[in-house]
Design a protein around this motif. Structure first.
Motif, PDB file in Angstrom:
ATOM      1  N   GLN A 107      -0.241  12.196 -10.326  1.00 47.85           N
ATOM      2  CA  GLN A 107      -0.471  10.826 -10.788  1.00 47.85           C
ATOM      3  C   GLN A 107      -1.932  10.444 -10.634  1.00 47.85           C
ATOM      4  O   GLN A 107      -2.587  10.777  -9.646  1.00 47.85           O
ATOM      5  CB  GLN A 107       0.406   9.847 -10.009  1.00 47.85           C
ATOM      6  CG  GLN A 107       0.380   8.436 -10.565  1.00 47.85           C
ATOM      7  CD  GLN A 107       1.346   7.512  -9.857  1.00 47.85           C
ATOM      8  OE1 GLN A 107       1.141   7.165  -8.709  1.00 47.85           O
ATOM      9  NE2 GLN A 107       2.406   7.119 -10.540  1.00 47.85           N
ATOM     10  N   ILE A 108      -2.454   9.742 -11.632  1.00 44.51           N
ATOM     11  CA  ILE A 108      -3.839   9.270 -11.612  1.00 44.51           C
ATOM     12  C   ILE A 108      -3.878   7.808 -11.173  1.00 44.51           C
ATOM     13  O   ILE A 108      -4.683   7.430 -10.333  1.00 44.51           O
ATOM     14  CB  ILE A 108      -4.487   9.454 -12.993  1.00 44.51           C
ATOM     15  CG1 ILE A 108      -4.473  10.940 -13.372  1.00 44.51           C
ATOM     16  CG2 ILE A 108      -5.915   8.905 -13.000  1.00 44.51           C
ATOM     17  CD1 ILE A 108      -4.818  11.213 -14.811  1.00 44.51           C
ATOM     18  N   PHE A 109      -3.025   6.989 -11.754  1.00 39.50           N
ATOM     19  CA  PHE A 109      -2.828   5.629 -11.252  1.00 39.50           C
ATOM     20  C   PHE A 109      -1.414   5.192 -11.607  1.00 39.50           C
ATOM     21  O   PHE A 109      -0.770   5.762 -12.494  1.00 39.50           O
ATOM     22  CB  PHE A 109      -3.879   4.634 -11.770  1.00 39.50           C
ATOM     23  CG  PHE A 109      -3.946   4.472 -13.267  1.00 39.50           C
ATOM     24  CD1 PHE A 109      -2.976   3.756 -13.968  1.00 39.50           C
ATOM     25  CD2 PHE A 109      -5.009   5.000 -13.982  1.00 39.50           C
ATOM     26  CE1 PHE A 109      -3.049   3.582 -15.333  1.00 39.50           C
ATOM     27  CE2 PHE A 109      -5.100   4.832 -15.359  1.00 39.50           C
ATOM     28  CZ  PHE A 109      -4.113   4.130 -16.040  1.00 39.50           C
ATOM     29  N   SER A 110      -0.923   4.189 -10.881  1.00 39.97           N
ATOM     30  CA  SER A 110       0.449   3.726 -11.058  1.00 39.97           C
ATOM     31  C   SER A 110       0.486   2.374 -11.758  1.00 39.97           C
ATOM     32  O   SER A 110      -0.493   1.611 -11.721  1.00 39.97           O
ATOM     33  CB  SER A 110       1.154   3.619  -9.701  1.00 39.97           C
ATOM     34  OG  SER A 110       0.472   2.697  -8.866  1.00 39.97           O
ATOM     35  N   GLN A 111       1.606   2.097 -12.393  1.00 42.23           N
ATOM     36  CA  GLN A 111       1.797   0.806 -13.053  1.00 42.23           C
ATOM     37  C   GLN A 111       1.831  -0.292 -11.988  1.00 42.23           C
ATOM     38  O   GLN A 111       2.526  -0.179 -10.979  1.00 42.23           O
ATOM     39  CB  GLN A 111       3.106   0.830 -13.836  1.00 42.23           C
ATOM     40  CG  GLN A 111       3.368  -0.405 -14.680  1.00 42.23           C
ATOM     41  CD  GLN A 111       4.574  -0.214 -15.585  1.00 42.23           C
ATOM     42  OE1 GLN A 111       4.788   0.855 -16.130  1.00 42.23           O
ATOM     43  NE2 GLN A 111       5.379  -1.245 -15.730  1.00 42.23           N
ATOM     44  N   GLY A 112       1.046  -1.339 -12.204  1.00 40.67           N
ATOM     45  CA  GLY A 112       0.961  -2.421 -11.226  1.00 40.67           C
ATOM     46  C   GLY A 112      -0.154  -2.248 -10.221  1.00 40.67           C
ATOM     47  O   GLY A 112      -0.441  -3.162  -9.438  1.00 40.67           O
ATOM     48  N   GLY A 113      -0.805  -1.063 -10.214  1.00 40.96           N
ATOM     49  CA  GLY A 113      -1.909  -0.823  -9.295  1.00 40.96           C
ATOM     50  C   GLY A 113      -3.155  -1.606  -9.688  1.00 40.96           C
ATOM     51  O   GLY A 113      -3.264  -2.144 -10.792  1.00 40.96           O
ATOM     52  N   THR A 114      -4.112  -1.657  -8.779  1.00 42.35           N
ATOM     53  CA  THR A 114      -5.353  -2.384  -9.034  1.00 42.35           C
ATOM     54  C   THR A 114      -6.150  -1.711 -10.152  1.00 42.35           C
ATOM     55  O   THR A 114      -6.330  -0.493 -10.150  1.00 42.35           O
ATOM     56  CB  THR A 114      -6.219  -2.439  -7.759  1.00 42.35           C
ATOM     57  OG1 THR A 114      -5.460  -3.053  -6.714  1.00 42.35           O
ATOM     58  CG2 THR A 114      -7.487  -3.237  -7.992  1.00 42.35           C
ATOM     59  N   ALA A 115      -6.609  -2.514 -11.094  1.00 35.85           N
ATOM     60  CA  ALA A 115      -7.397  -1.997 -12.215  1.00 35.85           C
ATOM     61  C   ALA A 115      -8.869  -2.279 -11.948  1.00 35.85           C
ATOM     62  O   ALA A 115      -9.341  -3.399 -12.154  1.00 35.85           O
ATOM     63  CB  ALA A 115      -6.952  -2.654 -13.522  1.00 35.85           C
TER      64      ALA A 115
END
Length: 250
Positions: free
Chosen positions: A46-54
């Motif tokens: 995983q590179i980034f998750s849904q809901g994570g800080t953008a």
């Protein structure tokens, strides 16, 4: 009286300053520096998750990345497969505070992470980078529009044919193009909004007709274009060059 030989001191060449040094977007996007780090991702990492800080912009140096959206019921929809030289996560530059989707590598990938501040600074100060990035945004917008039309008007068979052509980055030389990433039938089903059994049925049909080939890897033949080009949905205002019919292109 003998002439006196005047020896001039050697000219000192000053190294180029930061202000005079030409900015190269290719170097900027493939090297580490202030606000830029290169990460190496394993398959399925995983590179980034849904809901994570953008707060980071990403650029794919090598590899393939899957962008997905998860519903509250646990369903997953694949909304994009991205490859070399693609940006993603650009929503942070437009004020997005949290990720609306998730991203993961589907092959071993090398990806540049650019902090929001470093990306904004480059966009403001470097016209060549700004022009390159705007071209990317426009191309992505056109692709999303085409995807929406595809979902609204085309059959699942045509959507699958188009997805395979896009995965192969199909060119104009007419030669078979290899799909580098191993994409499962389940993933294809998620991409085009149908079931795995339907994808299996169409893949077998395409292979029997010579549109695709399996030889340890998936190859896409130019003849698959016929599935997409034949009887395309007519959109008002979508005319050919001579004005007599729909455009015959992807």
């Amino acid at each position: 009286m003998a002439k006196q030989l005047i020896v001039k001191p050697p000219t000192v060449v000053k190294p180029p300053t930061k202000a005079t040094r030409a900015f190269d977007p290719a170097v900027f996007l493939k090297t580490e520096g202030p606000g830029r780090t290169i990460g190496r991702y394993r398959k399925d990492q995983q590179i980034f998750s849904q809901g994570g800080t953008a707060d980071v912009l990403f650029y794919i140096i090598t590899g393939t990345v899957k962008i997905v959206v998860h519903s509250e019921q646990g369903k997953e929809a694949v909304i994009a497969l991205l490859g070399q030289d693609d940006f993603f996560g650009e929503g942070c530059l437009a004020g997005q505070s949290h990720r609306l989707s998730a991203a993961s590598a589907i092959t071993e990938s090398e990806i540049l992470r650019v902090t929001k501040s470093a990306a904004m600074s480059a966009l403001r100060e470097q016209p060549t980078f700004s022009e390159m990035f705007v071209s990317h945004i426009l191309a992505r917008t056109i692709r999303v529009e085409a995807d929406l039309i595809d979902q609204l008007f085309n059959s699942s068979e045509k959507r699958l044919a188009r997805a395979l052509l896009l995965l192969a980055n199909f060119g104009n030389d007419g030669k078979p193009q290899r799909v580098i990433a191993k994409v499962s039938q389940e993933m294809l089903a998620d991409m085009i909004g149908t079931t795995r059994s339907r994808v299996s049925h169409f893949m077998n049909k395409f292979r029997k007709l010579g549109f695709i080939d399996y030889n340890g890897h998936l190859e896409i033949n130019s003849s698959l274009l016929n599935v997409v080009l034949h009887d395309r949905p007519h959109i008002a205002g979508d005319k050919s060059v001579d004005g007599k019919g729909p455009l015959k292109s992807l």
